[in-house]
Design an enzyme around this catalytic site. Structure first.
Site, short mmCIF file in Angstrom:
data_model
loop_
_atom_site.label_atom_id
_atom_site.label_comp_id
_atom_site.label_asym_id
_atom_site.label_seq_id
_atom_site.Cartn_x
_atom_site.Cartn_y
_atom_site.Cartn_z
N CYS A 7 52.54 -34.34 -97.76
CA CYS A 7 51.96 -34.12 -99.09
C CYS A 7 52.86 -33.33 -100.03
O CYS A 7 52.51 -33.12 -101.19
CB CYS A 7 50.60 -33.44 -98.96
SG CYS A 7 49.45 -34.37 -97.92
N HIS A 44 48.37 -26.59 -105.34
CA HIS A 44 48.24 -27.72 -104.43
C HIS A 44 46.76 -27.95 -104.12
O HIS A 44 46.33 -29.10 -104.06
CB HIS A 44 49.02 -27.44 -103.15
CG HIS A 44 48.98 -28.54 -102.14
ND1 HIS A 44 49.53 -29.79 -102.38
CD2 HIS A 44 48.44 -28.60 -100.89
CE1 HIS A 44 49.33 -30.57 -101.32
NE2 HIS A 44 48.67 -29.87 -100.41
N GLU A 81 46.28 -20.56 -100.13
CA GLU A 81 47.08 -20.66 -101.35
C GLU A 81 46.63 -19.64 -102.38
O GLU A 81 47.44 -19.00 -103.06
CB GLU A 81 47.02 -22.07 -101.94
CG GLU A 81 47.91 -22.22 -103.16
CD GLU A 81 47.95 -23.63 -103.73
OE1 GLU A 81 48.79 -23.90 -104.61
OE2 GLU A 81 47.13 -24.47 -103.29
N LYS A 91 43.03 -31.99 -108.23
CA LYS A 91 42.50 -32.85 -107.16
C LYS A 91 40.99 -33.07 -107.25
O LYS A 91 40.48 -34.00 -106.62
CB LYS A 91 42.91 -32.29 -105.81
CG LYS A 91 44.42 -32.42 -105.57
CD LYS A 91 44.83 -31.97 -104.20
CE LYS A 91 46.31 -32.22 -103.96
NZ LYS A 91 47.20 -31.32 -104.72
N HIS A 117 43.22 -36.36 -103.48
CA HIS A 117 44.52 -35.95 -102.97
C HIS A 117 45.38 -37.19 -102.76
O HIS A 117 45.15 -37.97 -101.84
CB HIS A 117 44.32 -35.18 -101.66
CG HIS A 117 45.57 -34.59 -101.11
ND1 HIS A 117 46.80 -34.66 -101.75
CD2 HIS A 117 45.80 -33.90 -99.95
CE1 HIS A 117 47.70 -34.05 -101.02
NE2 HIS A 117 47.12 -33.58 -99.92
N PHE A 139 51.71 -31.34 -94.25
CA PHE A 139 51.64 -31.23 -92.79
C PHE A 139 53.05 -30.99 -92.24
O PHE A 139 54.04 -31.47 -92.78
CB PHE A 139 51.08 -32.51 -92.18
CG PHE A 139 49.57 -32.62 -92.23
CD1 PHE A 139 48.79 -31.67 -92.87
CD2 PHE A 139 48.93 -33.68 -91.62
CE1 PHE A 139 47.41 -31.77 -92.91
CE2 PHE A 139 47.55 -33.81 -91.65
CZ PHE A 139 46.78 -32.85 -92.29
#
Length: 416
Positions: free
Chosen positions: A165, A306, A317, A337, A342, A404
């Site tokens: 991502c 994010h 975050e 998002k 996403h 990831f």
């Protein structure tokens, strides 16, 4: 290393629209692009919502009908967005000298798993002679970059990133450095993703990563920072940006949307899928980007997070941002998002493009679906409605993307 890099073109294909303008207008008007997944193949899945590209997208001006059979959907989206971005930039790609100084950096997080699955069944039941000769080119994640290079005759650096991502932001950041180091004068860069299939949904569901509580209200399913968030919503699309060396852009009279100031990367070195709970990787990436930009946290007025709408990810975050921007009172933070879902590999470049437009237009885009916040969420998340971004100085923003494997990227942009 002293070369300045600017944005001169933007192209978008997203759940909010099939162009830059449509996506931007829907975003700042708090429209949600997430809908319910229809069809028997989705009935047994725990998550039944996704952010799909509108069916109004037409490929006739880019592909001949037979060509569509040989490319994956993500590559189709990338070519669409590239077409808009190059046209928007008015970058002329006519003679060989110019083409040799233009490169492509376009990445993809995942490819078509269902296509691989179906081809595997063909191999097993009908034998190798029935496997398509286009099977390998169709599943390669660098094929979007290759086809864009072929389409425009771009002979400069041809590079493809696949960092889950964080792919989109790494793609743009790497292109920024390619220009800064003098290896190209312009780069067509960004990312694409189209992997909303039962197999990928099932995999993410088993990892307990997807939203499942709002199947009957898809427009409420993705809710970054909100106290009721329970997972992310898969989305698809592409974001392509044209970067240029600043003097190269000015000499040809190009419209300049923003300047890229700095780029930072890090690794969590912690867990394959979960962020480090102390947020160290995120803090390192943000600090590196600010250092590269020679910018103080106090100069940043907006952070595009994010924030995917997962309970742990958003909290980590949020804490990392509060640490890096400790003592800074006048900045806002939001996540797109809630509106887009996403977009995974495409998320970073799509959201960066929209952050660039936020700087350019002087608007803070909203985080939609915020209905309640727990006590640790004390920042200004631009809840549910856009705000005017007034600034006596340059508008400066920081964009985050995490993936990831513990891969992190941050990028600093500013109005000109």
């Amino acid at each position: 290393m002293n070369r300045s890099v600017v944005v001169t073109g933007i192209g978008l294909v997203t759940p909010l629209g099939t162009s830059k303008l449509e996506t931007w207008n829907n975003l700042i008007n708090s429209v949600c692009g997430i809908s319910k997944l229809e069809g028997e193949q989705f009935e047994k899945l725990p998550c039944k919502v996704a952010g799909l590209v509108p069916k109004t997208l037409s490929s006739e001006h880019i592909f001949k009908p037979h060509e569509l059979r040989h490319v994956n959907k993500g590559t189709v989206y990338a070519l669409h967005a590239a077409h808009e971005a190059v046209k928007d930039s008015k970058l002329e790609l006519e003679n060989s000298d110019i083409k040799s100084r233009v490169g492509v950096t376009v990445g993809m997080g995942m490819t078509e798993m269902d296509y691989i699955y179906e081809t595997g069944k063909i191999l097993e039941t009908k034998g190798p002679s029935r496997v398509s000769p286009f099977f390998i080119p169709r599943i390669l994640t660098n094929m979007a970059a290759g086809l864009i290079s072929i389409k425009y005759g771009a002979n400069g650096p041809n590079h493809s990133v696949s960092t889950a991502c964080a792919t989109g932001l790494h793609s743009v950041g790497d292109a920024f450095r390619i220009i800064k180091y003098g290896d190209a004068d312009a780069m067509i860069c960004g990312s694409a993703e189209a992997c909303i299939y039962p197999l990928s949904l099932a995999g993410f569901s088993k990892a307990r990563a997807l939203a499942t509580k709002f199947n009957d209200c898809p427009w409420k399913a993705s809710r970054p920072f909100d106290s009721k968030r329970d997972g992310f919503v898969m989305g698809e699309g592409a974001g392509i940006i044209v970067l240029e060396e600043a003097e190269h852009a000015r000499k040809r009279g190009a419209r300049i949307y923003s300047e890229i100031l700095g780029y930072g990367m890090s690794g969590d070195a912690y867990h394959p899928t979960a962020p480090s709970e102390n947020g160290r990787g995120a803090k390192l990436a943000m600090s590196a980007a600010l250092r590269d930009a020679k910018t103080s946290p106090k100069d940043v007025q907006y952070v595009n997070a994010h924030a995917t709408s997962t309970p742990l990810g958003d909290a980590v975050e949020n804490a990392a941002v509060k640490t890096v921007f400790d003592g800074c009172q006048n900045f806002k933070i939001s996540s797109f998002k809630g509106a887009l879902g996403h977009l995974q590999g495409a998320a970073g470049s799509v959201e960066l493009a929209l952050t660039v437009l936020a700087c350019y237009n002087g608007v803070y885009p909203p985080t939609i679906n915020i209905e309640g916040l727990t006590e640790e969420f004390t920042l200004d998340y631009v809840p549910n409605a856009a705000k005017i971004w007034k600034s006596a100085d340059r508008r400066i923003a920081l964009k985050n993307s995490f993936g990831f494997g513990g891969t992190n990227a941050s990028l600093v942009v500013a109005s000109v």
